[in-house]
Design a protein around this motif. Structure first.
Motif, mmCIF file in Angstrom:
data_model
loop_
_atom_site.group_PDB
_atom_site.id
_atom_site.type_symbol
_atom_site.label_atom_id
_atom_site.label_comp_id
_atom_site.label_asym_id
_atom_site.label_seq_id
_atom_site.Cartn_x
_atom_site.Cartn_y
_atom_site.Cartn_z
ATOM 1 N N ASP A 58 0.845 -1.153 0.047
ATOM 2 C CA ASP A 58 0.045 -0.116 -0.038
ATOM 3 C C ASP A 58 0.934 1.293 0.065
ATOM 4 O OD1 ASP A 58 -1.750 2.250 1.334
ATOM 5 O OD2 ASP A 58 -3.141 0.970 0.805
ATOM 6 N N ARG A 59 0.499 2.451 -0.872
ATOM 7 C CA ARG A 59 1.136 3.461 -0.958
ATOM 8 C C ARG A 59 1.391 4.298 0.461
ATOM 9 N NH1 ARG A 59 3.209 4.219 -5.440
ATOM 10 N NH2 ARG A 59 3.338 6.746 -5.430
ATOM 11 N N CYS A 60 0.534 4.061 1.339
ATOM 12 C CA CYS A 60 0.545 4.665 2.642
ATOM 13 C C CYS A 60 2.050 4.408 3.362
ATOM 14 C CB CYS A 60 -0.568 4.721 3.567
ATOM 15 S SG CYS A 60 -0.689 2.933 4.106
ATOM 16 N N VAL A 61 2.602 3.265 2.757
ATOM 17 C CA VAL A 61 3.647 2.759 3.560
ATOM 18 C C VAL A 61 4.971 3.966 3.024
ATOM 19 C CG1 VAL A 61 5.663 1.162 3.564
ATOM 20 C CG2 VAL A 61 3.115 0.331 3.950
ATOM 21 N N PHE A 65 7.268 6.621 4.730
ATOM 22 C CA PHE A 65 8.783 6.667 4.716
ATOM 23 C C PHE A 65 9.123 7.945 4.351
ATOM 24 C CE2 PHE A 65 9.329 1.849 2.820
ATOM 25 C CZ PHE A 65 9.342 1.464 4.079
ATOM 26 N N ARG A 66 8.280 8.780 3.430
ATOM 27 C CA ARG A 66 8.639 10.220 3.276
ATOM 28 C C ARG A 66 8.766 10.912 4.435
ATOM 29 N NH1 ARG A 66 4.615 10.745 -1.864
ATOM 30 N NH2 ARG A 66 5.822 9.823 -3.524
ATOM 31 N N GLU A 67 7.761 10.846 5.379
ATOM 32 C CA GLU A 67 7.512 11.279 6.479
ATOM 33 C C GLU A 67 8.765 11.247 7.472
ATOM 34 O OE1 GLU A 67 5.621 11.477 10.731
ATOM 35 O OE2 GLU A 67 4.757 10.289 9.308
ATOM 36 N N ALA A 68 9.206 9.824 7.576
ATOM 37 C CA ALA A 68 10.282 9.438 8.459
ATOM 38 C C ALA A 68 11.679 9.955 8.101
ATOM 39 C CB ALA A 68 10.330 7.801 8.296
ATOM 40 N N VAL A 69 12.043 10.123 6.610
ATOM 41 C CA VAL A 69 13.105 10.712 6.191
ATOM 42 C C VAL A 69 13.168 12.133 6.624
ATOM 43 C CG1 VAL A 69 14.532 11.426 4.244
ATOM 44 C CG2 VAL A 69 13.462 8.921 4.530
ATOM 45 N N TYR A 70 12.018 12.811 6.411
ATOM 46 C CA TYR A 70 11.743 14.368 6.799
ATOM 47 C C TYR A 70 12.027 14.380 8.261
ATOM 48 C CZ TYR A 70 9.419 18.603 8.072
ATOM 49 O OH TYR A 70 9.130 19.904 8.369
ATOM 50 N N PHE A 71 11.577 13.560 9.160
ATOM 51 C CA PHE A 71 11.788 13.626 10.631
ATOM 52 C C PHE A 71 13.192 13.468 10.948
ATOM 53 C CE2 PHE A 71 11.914 11.593 14.600
ATOM 54 C CZ PHE A 71 11.123 12.844 15.485
ATOM 55 N N ALA A 72 13.920 12.217 10.447
ATOM 56 C CA ALA A 72 15.346 12.122 10.557
ATOM 57 C C ALA A 72 16.177 13.073 10.207
ATOM 58 C CB ALA A 72 15.833 10.712 9.645
ATOM 59 N N ARG A 73 15.921 14.035 9.209
ATOM 60 C CA ARG A 73 16.661 15.065 8.839
ATOM 61 C C ARG A 73 16.447 16.308 9.543
ATOM 62 N NH1 ARG A 73 15.818 14.361 2.219
ATOM 63 N NH2 ARG A 73 17.049 12.400 1.997
ATOM 64 N N ASP A 88 1.007 11.569 -2.699
ATOM 65 C CA ASP A 88 1.388 12.113 -4.294
ATOM 66 C C ASP A 88 0.497 13.273 -4.565
ATOM 67 O OD1 ASP A 88 3.121 10.099 -4.275
ATOM 68 O OD2 ASP A 88 1.656 8.803 -5.128
ATOM 69 N N SER A 89 1.089 14.369 -5.134
ATOM 70 C CA SER A 89 0.140 15.311 -5.349
ATOM 71 C C SER A 89 -0.655 14.935 -6.600
ATOM 72 C CB SER A 89 1.190 16.764 -5.940
ATOM 73 O OG SER A 89 1.949 16.342 -6.663
ATOM 74 N N ASN A 90 0.267 13.895 -7.714
ATOM 75 C CA ASN A 90 -0.266 13.508 -8.644
ATOM 76 C C ASN A 90 0.349 12.417 -9.233
ATOM 77 O OD1 ASN A 90 1.568 14.196 -10.848
ATOM 78 N ND2 ASN A 90 0.823 16.185 -10.480
ATOM 79 N N LYS A 91 -0.467 11.445 -9.875
ATOM 80 C CA LYS A 91 0.410 9.952 -10.068
ATOM 81 C C LYS A 91 1.489 10.468 -11.298
ATOM 82 C CE LYS A 91 -2.198 7.271 -7.939
ATOM 83 N NZ LYS A 91 -1.737 6.443 -6.960
ATOM 84 N N ASN A 97 9.242 10.434 -10.511
ATOM 85 C CA ASN A 97 10.192 10.008 -9.406
ATOM 86 C C ASN A 97 10.490 8.513 -9.539
ATOM 87 O OD1 ASN A 97 10.391 12.425 -8.119
ATOM 88 N ND2 ASN A 97 8.977 12.070 -6.713
ATOM 89 N N LEU A 98 9.620 7.676 -9.576
ATOM 90 C CA LEU A 98 10.030 6.249 -9.730
ATOM 91 C C LEU A 98 10.866 6.017 -11.003
ATOM 92 C CD1 LEU A 98 6.718 4.398 -8.940
ATOM 93 C CD2 LEU A 98 8.835 4.572 -7.675
ATOM 94 N N ILE A 99 10.657 6.484 -12.248
ATOM 95 C CA ILE A 99 11.686 6.349 -13.245
ATOM 96 C C ILE A 99 13.135 7.037 -13.069
ATOM 97 C CG2 ILE A 99 11.799 7.159 -15.589
ATOM 98 C CD1 ILE A 99 8.795 7.120 -15.979
#
Length: 107
Positions: A58-61, A65-73, A88-91, A97-99
Motif C-alpha cells: 500500500d502506498r501509505c507505507v 517513509f517520506r515522513e520518516a526521512v523528513y523527521f530524521a533530517r 502524491d500530488s499527482n500520479k 520520481n520512480l523512473i
C-alpha cells in the motif's frame, strides 16, 4: 534481542505516527536508527520493500517513509509530521520520481 537493537527500535518509534509495523518495515530493510534514514530516498525504500516481499505494498507505507526521512533530517513542522501530508500530488509526478530512481539504479 540485544539492548542496542531494542534502543534503536525505540528510536524509530519516535517518528510521529510510526507504530510497530512501520518500524518492522524499516528493520526489514536493515534500518534501525534515525541516523540511517538521513541520506536515504523514501521512494527507493518503498521499491526495495516491495521487491523484498514480492508483492504490492500500500502506498501509505511510501508516505510514511517520506515522513520518516523528513523527521530524521530534523524536520519538525507539525503538519509535515503526518504521513497523509506526504501523499502524491499527482500520479504523473510520482511516476517521474520512480523512473528517475530506476534510471539511477541502472547506472
Amino acid at each position: 534481542m540485544s539492548k542496542k537493537l531494542a534502543k534503536n527500535d525505540s528510536e524509530l518509534s519516535k517518528i510521529p505516527g510510526f507504530g510497530p509495523a512501520s518500524v518492522r518495515d524499516l528493520n526489514q530493510l536493515g534500518i534501525y536508527s534515525l541516523f540511517q534514514l538521513i541520506e536515504l530516498n523514501p521512494e527507493e525504500l518503498y521499491l526495495k520493500l516491495e521487491e523484498k516481499r514480492g508483492v504490492h505494498i500500500d502506498r501509505c507505507v511510501l508516505y510514511g517513509f517520506r515522513e520518516a526521512v523528513y523527521f530524521a533530517r530534523g524536520g519538525n513542522e507539525p503538519e509535515k509530521l503526518k504521513w497523509w501530508s506526504w501523499k502524491d500530488s499527482n500520479k504523473l509526478g510520482m511516476n517521474r520520481n520512480l523512473i528517475s530512481v530506476l534510471v539511477l539504479k541502472k547506472k
